[in-house]
Enzyme design. Structure first.
Site, mmCIF file in Angstrom:
data_model
loop_
_atom_site.group_PDB
_atom_site.id
_atom_site.type_symbol
_atom_site.label_atom_id
_atom_site.label_comp_id
_atom_site.label_asym_id
_atom_site.label_seq_id
_atom_site.Cartn_x
_atom_site.Cartn_y
_atom_site.Cartn_z
ATOM 1 N N HIS A 43 31.254 -44.884 4.192
ATOM 2 C CA HIS A 43 30.872 -42.681 4.872
ATOM 3 C C HIS A 43 29.802 -42.837 4.856
ATOM 4 O O HIS A 43 27.996 -43.727 5.195
ATOM 5 C CB HIS A 43 30.964 -42.454 3.199
ATOM 6 N N GLU A 88 29.933 -37.713 2.903
ATOM 7 C CA GLU A 88 29.768 -37.203 1.885
ATOM 8 C C GLU A 88 28.554 -35.893 1.730
ATOM 9 O O GLU A 88 27.720 -36.140 2.897
ATOM 10 C CB GLU A 88 29.698 -38.543 0.916
#
Ligand code: CO
Length: 134
Positions: free
Chosen positions: A79, A130
């Protein structure tokens, strides 16, 4: 809305091997391994002048990155994390635009002790995103 790139996370099977690549081959500065049983991972941060790389390996049974690591046995980008000033305002704006927030939709305390949320990769060009409130 999004600010600085806080970190890029790379998921690996073996943290020692991953650390050796960044420490010895790339000559980077690393933090000591930090087990996070509540997140099912052990993390090491590679400290770069302008950002961080988060190396993470599964910890314990049912780690949330177990399947990812099984699919990517040699490691893989898991991520990217962007900073936001107000995570609830960011969430509400994204939801209003149809983006999917993972989990309960409520921020959790992440690896840096700050509130985080994850956004569905299918809404963001195939990349798990995120958001971290700084
Ligand atoms: Co992260």
């Amino acid at each position: 809305m999004i600010g600085r790139l806080n970190h890029v996370a790379i998921a690996v099977q073996d943290l020692d091997t991953a650390c050796a690549v960044y420490r010895d081959t790339l000559g980077a500065t690393l933090t000591p391994p930090l087990p996070q049983p509540e997140h099912g991972v052990t993390v090491v941060f590679v400290e770069l002048p302008n950002s961080k790389i988060e190396l993470m390996a599964p910890l314990g049974e049912g780690s949330p990155i177990e399947a990812f690591v099984a699919r990517n046995p040699g490691g893989g980008v898991h991520h990217v994390c962007y900073e936001v000033d107000d995570i609830l305002a960011a969430r509400d704006r994204l939801k209003a635009q149809g983006a999917r927030v993972l989990g309960t939709g409520e921020p959790r305390i992440g690896a840096h002790g700050k509130p985080v949320l994850f956004l569905h990769p299918k809404d963001f060009l195939g990349t798990l995103v995120e958001l971290e409130q700084v």
